[in-house]
Design a protein around this motif. Structure first.
Motif, PDB file in Angstrom:
ATOM      1  N   ASN A 160      52.440  23.007  57.694  1.00  0.00           N
ATOM      2  CA  ASN A 160      51.429  21.701  57.159  1.00  0.00           C
ATOM      3  C   ASN A 160      50.900  21.727  58.662  1.00  0.00           C
ATOM      4  O   ASN A 160      52.245  21.163  59.363  1.00  0.00           O
ATOM      5  CB  ASN A 160      50.975  20.689  56.590  1.00  0.00           C
ATOM      6  N   LEU A 161      50.133  22.244  59.733  1.00  0.00           N
ATOM      7  CA  LEU A 161      50.334  22.116  60.827  1.00  0.00           C
ATOM      8  C   LEU A 161      49.176  21.120  61.800  1.00  0.00           C
ATOM      9  O   LEU A 161      48.652  21.042  62.643  1.00  0.00           O
ATOM     10  CB  LEU A 161      49.587  23.234  61.900  1.00  0.00           C
ATOM     11  N   LYS A 162      49.321  20.364  60.855  1.00  0.00           N
ATOM     12  CA  LYS A 162      47.970  18.965  60.630  1.00  0.00           C
ATOM     13  C   LYS A 162      46.666  19.217  60.612  1.00  0.00           C
ATOM     14  O   LYS A 162      45.562  18.736  59.603  1.00  0.00           O
ATOM     15  CB  LYS A 162      48.684  18.246  62.163  1.00  0.00           C
ATOM     16  N   TYR A 163      46.105  19.806  61.363  1.00  0.00           N
ATOM     17  CA  TYR A 163      44.889  20.612  61.266  1.00  0.00           C
ATOM     18  C   TYR A 163      44.636  22.020  60.060  1.00  0.00           C
ATOM     19  O   TYR A 163      43.951  22.072  59.611  1.00  0.00           O
ATOM     20  CB  TYR A 163      44.313  20.559  62.478  1.00  0.00           C
ATOM     21  N   VAL A 164      45.683  22.514  60.105  1.00  0.00           N
ATOM     22  CA  VAL A 164      45.425  23.498  59.242  1.00  0.00           C
ATOM     23  C   VAL A 164      46.514  23.628  58.493  1.00  0.00           C
ATOM     24  O   VAL A 164      47.861  23.325  58.837  1.00  0.00           O
ATOM     25  CB  VAL A 164      45.233  24.995  60.330  1.00  0.00           C
ATOM     26  N   GLU A 165      46.870  25.215  57.893  1.00  0.00           N
ATOM     27  CA  GLU A 165      48.030  24.680  56.463  1.00  0.00           C
ATOM     28  C   GLU A 165      47.909  26.255  56.891  1.00  0.00           C
ATOM     29  O   GLU A 165      47.234  26.706  56.188  1.00  0.00           O
ATOM     30  CB  GLU A 165      47.842  24.007  55.407  1.00  0.00           C
ATOM     31  N   LEU A 166      49.567  26.732  56.709  1.00  0.00           N
ATOM     32  CA  LEU A 166      49.867  28.614  56.614  1.00  0.00           C
ATOM     33  C   LEU A 166      50.606  28.411  55.282  1.00  0.00           C
ATOM     34  O   LEU A 166      51.199  27.656  55.564  1.00  0.00           O
ATOM     35  CB  LEU A 166      50.620  28.848  57.882  1.00  0.00           C
ATOM     36  N   ALA A 167      49.940  29.654  54.474  1.00  0.00           N
ATOM     37  CA  ALA A 167      51.164  29.440  53.758  1.00  0.00           C
ATOM     38  C   ALA A 167      50.852  30.857  52.954  1.00  0.00           C
ATOM     39  O   ALA A 167      50.517  31.746  53.001  1.00  0.00           O
ATOM     40  CB  ALA A 167      50.241  28.598  52.023  1.00  0.00           C
ATOM     41  N   PHE A 168      52.124  31.210  52.254  1.00  0.00           N
ATOM     42  CA  PHE A 168      52.488  32.211  52.237  1.00  0.00           C
ATOM     43  C   PHE A 168      52.488  32.593  50.323  1.00  0.00           C
ATOM     44  O   PHE A 168      53.564  31.975  49.940  1.00  0.00           O
ATOM     45  CB  PHE A 168      53.385  32.971  52.910  1.00  0.00           C
ATOM     46  N   SER A 169      52.276  33.139  49.981  1.00  0.00           N
ATOM     47  CA  SER A 169      52.121  33.142  48.312  1.00  0.00           C
ATOM     48  C   SER A 169      52.917  34.240  47.510  1.00  0.00           C
ATOM     49  O   SER A 169      52.238  35.289  47.830  1.00  0.00           O
ATOM     50  CB  SER A 169      50.833  32.425  47.240  1.00  0.00           C
ATOM     51  N   TYR A 170      52.927  34.475  46.008  1.00  0.00           N
ATOM     52  CA  TYR A 170      53.426  36.119  45.523  1.00  0.00           C
ATOM     53  C   TYR A 170      52.736  34.852  44.128  1.00  0.00           C
ATOM     54  O   TYR A 170      52.780  34.528  43.671  1.00  0.00           O
ATOM     55  CB  TYR A 170      54.829  36.262  45.701  1.00  0.00           C
ATOM     56  N   LYS A 171      51.794  36.553  44.453  1.00  0.00           N
ATOM     57  CA  LYS A 171      50.562  35.894  42.571  1.00  0.00           C
ATOM     58  C   LYS A 171      50.990  37.329  41.415  1.00  0.00           C
ATOM     59  O   LYS A 171      51.552  38.088  41.880  1.00  0.00           O
ATOM     60  CB  LYS A 171      49.616  36.273  42.573  1.00  0.00           C
ATOM     61  N   GLN A 172      51.460  36.894  39.935  1.00  0.00           N
ATOM     62  CA  GLN A 172      52.352  37.915  39.047  1.00  0.00           C
ATOM     63  C   GLN A 172      51.149  38.377  37.943  1.00  0.00           C
ATOM     64  O   GLN A 172      50.809  36.944  37.454  1.00  0.00           O
ATOM     65  CB  GLN A 172      52.993  37.395  38.581  1.00  0.00           C
ATOM     66  N   GLY A 173      50.267  38.923  37.721  1.00  0.00           N
ATOM     67  CA  GLY A 173      49.175  38.639  36.429  1.00  0.00           C
ATOM     68  C   GLY A 173      50.079  39.104  34.682  1.00  0.00           C
ATOM     69  O   GLY A 173      51.342  39.513  35.079  1.00  0.00           O
ATOM     70  N   LEU A 174      49.843  38.039  33.933  1.00  0.00           N
ATOM     71  CA  LEU A 174      50.539  38.245  32.485  1.00  0.00           C
ATOM     72  C   LEU A 174      49.598  39.199  31.937  1.00  0.00           C
ATOM     73  O   LEU A 174      50.993  39.991  31.043  1.00  0.00           O
ATOM     74  CB  LEU A 174      50.350  36.531  32.249  1.00  0.00           C
ATOM     75  N   LEU A 175      48.366  39.250  31.844  1.00  0.00           N
ATOM     76  CA  LEU A 175      47.942  40.816  30.841  1.00  0.00           C
ATOM     77  C   LEU A 175      47.566  41.904  31.168  1.00  0.00           C
ATOM     78  O   LEU A 175      47.613  42.043  32.562  1.00  0.00           O
ATOM     79  CB  LEU A 175      46.166  40.138  30.050  1.00  0.00           C
ATOM     80  N   THR A 176      47.448  42.564  30.324  1.00  0.00           N
ATOM     81  CA  THR A 176      47.617  44.068  30.214  1.00  0.00           C
ATOM     82  C   THR A 176      46.460  44.236  30.606  1.00  0.00           C
ATOM     83  O   THR A 176      46.270  45.808  29.126  1.00  0.00           O
ATOM     84  CB  THR A 176      48.410  45.295  30.346  1.00  0.00           C
ATOM     85  N   ASN A 177      45.088  43.631  30.013  1.00  0.00           N
ATOM     86  CA  ASN A 177      43.785  44.828  29.666  1.00  0.00           C
ATOM     87  C   ASN A 177      42.588  44.988  30.628  1.00  0.00           C
ATOM     88  O   ASN A 177      41.942  45.204  30.896  1.00  0.00           O
ATOM     89  CB  ASN A 177      42.545  43.307  28.880  1.00  0.00           C
ATOM     90  N   TYR A 178      43.118  45.656  31.527  1.00  0.00           N
ATOM     91  CA  TYR A 178      42.593  46.240  32.326  1.00  0.00           C
ATOM     92  C   TYR A 178      42.419  47.451  32.293  1.00  0.00           C
ATOM     93  O   TYR A 178      44.004  48.095  31.821  1.00  0.00           O
ATOM     94  CB  TYR A 178      43.352  46.275  33.820  1.00  0.00           C
ATOM     95  N   LYS A 179      41.699  48.169  32.224  1.00  0.00           N
ATOM     96  CA  LYS A 179      41.519  49.499  31.889  1.00  0.00           C
ATOM     97  C   LYS A 179      40.728  51.157  32.552  1.00  0.00           C
ATOM     98  O   LYS A 179      39.405  50.385  32.639  1.00  0.00           O
ATOM     99  CB  LYS A 179      40.604  50.063  29.945  1.00  0.00           C
ATOM    100  N   VAL A 180      41.801  52.211  32.916  1.00  0.00           N
ATOM    101  CA  VAL A 180      41.249  53.014  34.007  1.00  0.00           C
ATOM    102  C   VAL A 180      41.504  54.602  33.225  1.00  0.00           C
ATOM    103  O   VAL A 180      42.747  54.650  33.131  1.00  0.00           O
ATOM    104  CB  VAL A 180      41.917  52.523  35.079  1.00  0.00           C
ATOM    105  N   ASN A 181      40.712  54.722  32.491  1.00  0.00           N
ATOM    106  CA  ASN A 181      41.607  56.300  32.197  1.00  0.00           C
ATOM    107  C   ASN A 181      42.389  57.240  32.935  1.00  0.00           C
ATOM    108  O   ASN A 181      42.002  57.256  33.928  1.00  0.00           O
ATOM    109  CB  ASN A 181      40.185  57.013  31.247  1.00  0.00           C
ATOM    110  N   PRO A 182      43.378  58.036  32.267  1.00  0.00           N
ATOM    111  CA  PRO A 182      43.957  57.412  31.807  1.00  0.00           C
ATOM    112  C   PRO A 182      45.301  56.895  31.547  1.00  0.00           C
ATOM    113  O   PRO A 182      46.318  56.766  31.257  1.00  0.00           O
ATOM    114  CB  PRO A 182      44.753  58.764  31.166  1.00  0.00           C
TER     115      PRO A 182
END
Length: 202
Positions: A160-182
């Protein structure tokens, strides 16, 4: 869709209860995704095998824009973020097939532009003044492109730089319901750099 809005209402209600609104404002994020997947050895009813070495599914660009509500109990190092977000993700894919040992041909390929809506809830802890870490969950509904529902978990380091906050994040999906053949068992993850600009402070 009903589950998504019910979860949004529940998260908002539980976090607002017995908490103090510390700030609220705009959050902007940009990063790049990583897509894990598997491929079958062959295509059903087609006498060819898949050339796995030359097939790909790549996430190229990920963007998010939203509004954050930050709550913090009095004299506590813990604070809580609730983010209402709109997202964009571009992915490129291509599958190649083998007719024999030396004969190959290109299969389906293309670009997927996915737009999504999500709500993120995070629990954060201030290590020293300005520096914090957090973990959270972000139920996400993708309503165009690769339509799907996912519940990613994420971890964040922020300053936190008082007027703005800078952040780095990592996100991990849990589900596998995207479908793109094959492609099968598609699972999305993402690293992201974000900027939080409070418009209101208490």
């Amino acid at each position: 869709m009903k589950k998504f809005f019910c979860l949004l209402f529940l998260l908002t209600s539980l976090s607002a209860y017995s908490q103090t609104l510390k700030s609220s404002g705009i959050i902007v994020g940009a990063g790049r995704g990583v897509t894990s997947y598997s491929l079958p050895h062959s295509v059903a009813d087609v006498p060819v095998s898949i050339d796995k070495a030359n097939s790909y599914f790549k996430s190229k660009l990920a963007l998010e824009l939203g509004y954050r509500f930050r709550l913090q109990p009095t004299k506590s190092r813990f604070f809580y973020d609730i983010d209402l977000l709109a997202g964009y993700n571009r992915q490129e894919y291509g599958a190649n097939f083998m007719l024999g040992k030396n004969a190959t041909y290109a299969g389906p390929s293309g670009t997927i532009d996915t737009f999504s809506a999500s709500v993120a809830g995070a629990v954060n802890y201030t290590i020293v003044k300005g520096l914090s870490v957090g973990i959270g969950v972000q139920p996400t509904y993708s309503f165009s492109g690769a339509k799907a529902f996912d519940i990613p978990l994420f971890a964040t380091v922020a300053y936190n730089l008082k007027y703005v906050e800078l952040a780095f994040s990592y996100k991990q999906g849990l589900l596998t319901n995207y479908k793109v053949n094959p492609f099968e068992n598609l699972r999305l993850s993402q690293w992201q750099f974000s900027v939080y600009v409070p418009l209101f402070k208490n």
